[in-house]
Design a protein around this motif. Structure first.
Motif, PDB file in Angstrom:
ATOM      1  N   LEU A  46     -13.717   4.237  11.211  1.00 22.36           N
ATOM      2  CA  LEU A  46     -12.755   3.717   9.986  1.00 22.36           C
ATOM      3  C   LEU A  46     -13.714   3.473   8.792  1.00 22.36           C
ATOM      4  N   ARG A  47     -13.305   3.942   7.670  1.00 24.84           N
ATOM      5  CA  ARG A  47     -13.965   3.541   6.303  1.00 24.84           C
ATOM      6  C   ARG A  47     -12.928   3.080   5.167  1.00 24.84           C
ATOM      7  N   PHE A  48     -13.103   1.938   4.857  1.00 27.80           N
ATOM      8  CA  PHE A  48     -12.162   1.418   3.631  1.00 27.80           C
ATOM      9  C   PHE A  48     -12.765   1.293   2.573  1.00 27.80           C
ATOM     10  N   HIS A  49     -12.256   1.805   1.422  1.00 24.30           N
ATOM     11  CA  HIS A  49     -12.800   1.865   0.263  1.00 24.30           C
ATOM     12  C   HIS A  49     -11.955   0.976  -0.748  1.00 24.30           C
ATOM     13  N   LEU A  50     -12.639  -0.270  -1.361  1.00 24.24           N
ATOM     14  CA  LEU A  50     -12.073  -1.194  -2.002  1.00 24.24           C
ATOM     15  C   LEU A  50     -12.298  -1.050  -3.383  1.00 24.24           C
ATOM     16  N   TYR A  51     -11.058  -1.093  -4.208  1.00 29.39           N
ATOM     17  CA  TYR A  51     -11.155  -0.886  -5.581  1.00 29.39           C
ATOM     18  C   TYR A  51     -10.394  -2.033  -6.244  1.00 29.39           C
ATOM     19  N   THR A  52     -10.591  -2.372  -7.649  1.00 33.40           N
ATOM     20  CA  THR A  52      -9.764  -3.179  -8.330  1.00 33.40           C
ATOM     21  C   THR A  52      -9.334  -2.536  -9.512  1.00 33.40           C
ATOM     22  N   VAL A  53      -8.283  -2.823 -10.145  1.00 30.72           N
ATOM     23  CA  VAL A  53      -7.805  -2.178 -11.120  1.00 30.72           C
ATOM     24  C   VAL A  53      -8.193  -3.216 -12.316  1.00 30.72           C
ATOM     25  N   PRO A  54      -8.090  -2.733 -13.512  1.00 33.34           N
ATOM     26  CA  PRO A  54      -8.295  -3.738 -14.757  1.00 33.34           C
ATOM     27  C   PRO A  54      -7.074  -4.436 -14.835  1.00 33.34           C
ATOM     28  N   GLY A  55      -7.206  -5.760 -15.267  1.00 31.27           N
ATOM     29  CA  GLY A  55      -6.073  -6.584 -15.182  1.00 31.27           C
ATOM     30  C   GLY A  55      -5.094  -6.535 -16.166  1.00 31.27           C
ATOM     31  N   GLN A  56      -5.733  -6.145 -17.253  1.00 31.36           N
ATOM     32  CA  GLN A  56      -4.823  -5.971 -18.718  1.00 31.36           C
ATOM     33  C   GLN A  56      -3.853  -4.866 -18.866  1.00 31.36           C
ATOM     34  N   ILE A  57      -2.766  -5.107 -18.981  1.00 29.32           N
ATOM     35  CA  ILE A  57      -1.678  -3.895 -19.274  1.00 29.32           C
ATOM     36  C   ILE A  57      -2.382  -2.649 -20.166  1.00 29.32           C
ATOM     37  N   PHE A  58      -3.200  -3.123 -21.274  1.00 30.67           N
ATOM     38  CA  PHE A  58      -3.759  -2.449 -21.848  1.00 30.67           C
ATOM     39  C   PHE A  58      -4.141  -0.989 -21.173  1.00 30.67           C
ATOM     40  N   TYR A  59      -4.859  -1.381 -20.017  1.00 33.53           N
ATOM     41  CA  TYR A  59      -5.689  -0.231 -19.212  1.00 33.53           C
ATOM     42  C   TYR A  59      -4.627   0.254 -18.274  1.00 33.53           C
ATOM     43  N   THR A  71      -7.585 -12.376   3.715  1.00 31.99           N
ATOM     44  CA  THR A  71      -6.588 -11.464   2.927  1.00 31.99           C
ATOM     45  C   THR A  71      -7.127  -9.981   3.494  1.00 31.99           C
ATOM     46  N   LEU A  72      -8.623  -9.881   3.264  1.00 36.36           N
ATOM     47  CA  LEU A  72      -8.883  -8.478   3.678  1.00 36.36           C
ATOM     48  C   LEU A  72      -8.552  -8.148   5.122  1.00 36.36           C
ATOM     49  N   LYS A  73      -8.679  -8.944   6.248  1.00 35.21           N
ATOM     50  CA  LYS A  73      -8.375  -8.669   7.315  1.00 35.21           C
ATOM     51  C   LYS A  73      -6.802  -8.230   7.509  1.00 35.21           C
ATOM     52  N   ALA A  74      -5.952  -9.065   7.018  1.00 33.96           N
ATOM     53  CA  ALA A  74      -4.492  -8.727   6.944  1.00 33.96           C
ATOM     54  C   ALA A  74      -4.310  -7.344   6.416  1.00 33.96           C
ATOM     55  N   ILE A  75      -4.656  -7.020   5.244  1.00 36.10           N
ATOM     56  CA  ILE A  75      -4.436  -5.567   4.739  1.00 36.10           C
ATOM     57  C   ILE A  75      -5.017  -4.502   5.841  1.00 36.10           C
ATOM     58  N   VAL A  76      -6.098  -4.880   6.071  1.00 33.83           N
ATOM     59  CA  VAL A  76      -6.661  -3.732   7.101  1.00 33.83           C
ATOM     60  C   VAL A  76      -5.885  -3.580   8.368  1.00 33.83           C
ATOM     61  N   LYS A  77      -5.255  -4.644   8.892  1.00 29.54           N
ATOM     62  CA  LYS A  77      -4.396  -4.718   9.965  1.00 29.54           C
ATOM     63  C   LYS A  77      -3.233  -3.832   9.533  1.00 29.54           C
ATOM     64  N   GLU A  78      -2.563  -4.222   8.399  1.00 26.22           N
ATOM     65  CA  GLU A  78      -1.225  -3.516   7.940  1.00 26.22           C
ATOM     66  C   GLU A  78      -1.805  -1.945   8.001  1.00 26.22           C
ATOM     67  N   ILE A  79      -2.538  -1.769   7.336  1.00 26.57           N
ATOM     68  CA  ILE A  79      -2.789  -0.264   7.051  1.00 26.57           C
ATOM     69  C   ILE A  79      -3.251   0.405   8.608  1.00 26.57           C
ATOM     70  N   ILE A  80      -4.005  -0.090   9.423  1.00 34.26           N
ATOM     71  CA  ILE A  80      -4.165   0.460  11.062  1.00 34.26           C
ATOM     72  C   ILE A  80      -2.824   0.649  11.585  1.00 34.26           C
ATOM     73  N   PHE A  81      -1.962  -0.432  11.462  1.00 33.79           N
ATOM     74  CA  PHE A  81      -0.620  -0.668  12.098  1.00 33.79           C
ATOM     75  C   PHE A  81       0.180   0.842  11.459  1.00 33.79           C
ATOM     76  N   LYS A  82       0.220   1.049  10.384  1.00 35.71           N
ATOM     77  CA  LYS A  82       0.832   2.030   9.798  1.00 35.71           C
ATOM     78  C   LYS A  82       0.083   3.309  10.267  1.00 35.71           C
ATOM     79  N   LEU A  83      -1.200   3.705  10.358  1.00 34.91           N
ATOM     80  CA  LEU A  83      -1.813   4.595  10.796  1.00 34.91           C
ATOM     81  C   LEU A  83      -1.238   5.096  12.089  1.00 34.91           C
ATOM     82  N   ASP A 107      -3.626   3.304   0.115  1.00 35.17           N
ATOM     83  CA  ASP A 107      -3.237   3.295   1.473  1.00 35.17           C
ATOM     84  C   ASP A 107      -2.556   1.809   1.780  1.00 35.17           C
ATOM     85  N   GLY A 108      -3.252   0.906   0.954  1.00 35.49           N
ATOM     86  CA  GLY A 108      -2.785  -0.465   0.763  1.00 35.49           C
ATOM     87  C   GLY A 108      -2.885  -1.435  -0.486  1.00 35.49           C
ATOM     88  N   ILE A 109      -2.361  -2.494  -0.499  1.00 39.01           N
ATOM     89  CA  ILE A 109      -2.272  -3.180  -1.815  1.00 39.01           C
ATOM     90  C   ILE A 109      -2.668  -4.608  -1.343  1.00 39.01           C
TER      91      ILE A 109
END
Length: 193
Positions: free
Chosen positions: A72-85, A179-191, A97-99
């Protein structure tokens, strides 16, 4: 959604940290990166602007064990916070796969939290994703600051799905790995389902 590479026996999952500007999305990833064994993570890429620290994304591949013989490889991204972007936000959400929605706990940032959450719903919808179904975890960041919103008010405003939620002080690492562990768990459950 998840990308399976049969030749390398890898399942690649994408986690997107979403939220208003300067709420702590990048701080979460920086903390994770700094506290993770270098053998378990790839290079972190961060693109900054004068206005905000992340223009496009922070990307950090993170290896977290195996499932049915596949790494399993998880790629973590952030979005720019401003609506402008917003165009960048939409692009980064593609294939998520998860937010992790990072809310700023300061009273004067509540409108920004709500606007960003509505924007998340709209942008997911444009990709054919449903915020009511996609794995989601909420993080209430900046809990150490004065004049913060009570957690029950944040829950009432944002957590209509009753998904896992965590209080955090990302700059100190409080709640970051929970937080990270919880989203990973949610994604694995869905997989697995």
């Amino acid at each position: 959604m998840s990308f399976i590479n049969y030749s390398t026996k890898e399942i690649n999952c994408k986690i997107v940290y979403y939220g208003p500007g300067l709420c702590g999305k990048t701080t979460n990833l920086q903390y994770i990166y700094n506290k993770t064994d270098p053998k378990m993570r790839g290079k972190m890429i961060s693109l900054a602007t004068e206005v905000e620290r992340t223009l496009f994304f922070d990307f950090m591949p993170l290896s977290l064990g195996t499932i049915k013989g596949y790494k399993l490889r998880f790629h973590l991204y952030t979005v720019p916070g401003q609506i402008f972007y917003d165009a960048s936000r939409k692009l980064i959400l593609k294939g998520a796969d998860g937010i992790v929605f990072v809310a700023d706990s300061q009273v004067d940032r509540m409108d920004a939290n709500l606007d960003s959450f509505d924007n998340l719903r709209d942008n997911l919808s444009e990709h054919g994703y449903d915020l009511d179904i996609i794995p989601l975890v909420l993080q209430y960041n900046k809990r150490d600051l004065p004049n913060i919103i009570p957690v029950n008010e944040l829950e009432n405003a944002l957590n209509y799905r009753k998904v896992p939620s965590f209080e955090a002080i990302a700059i100190k690492g409080v709640g970051v790995f929970d937080t990270l562990k919880a989203i990973v768990k949610e994604i694995i459950f869905k997989l697995k389902s």
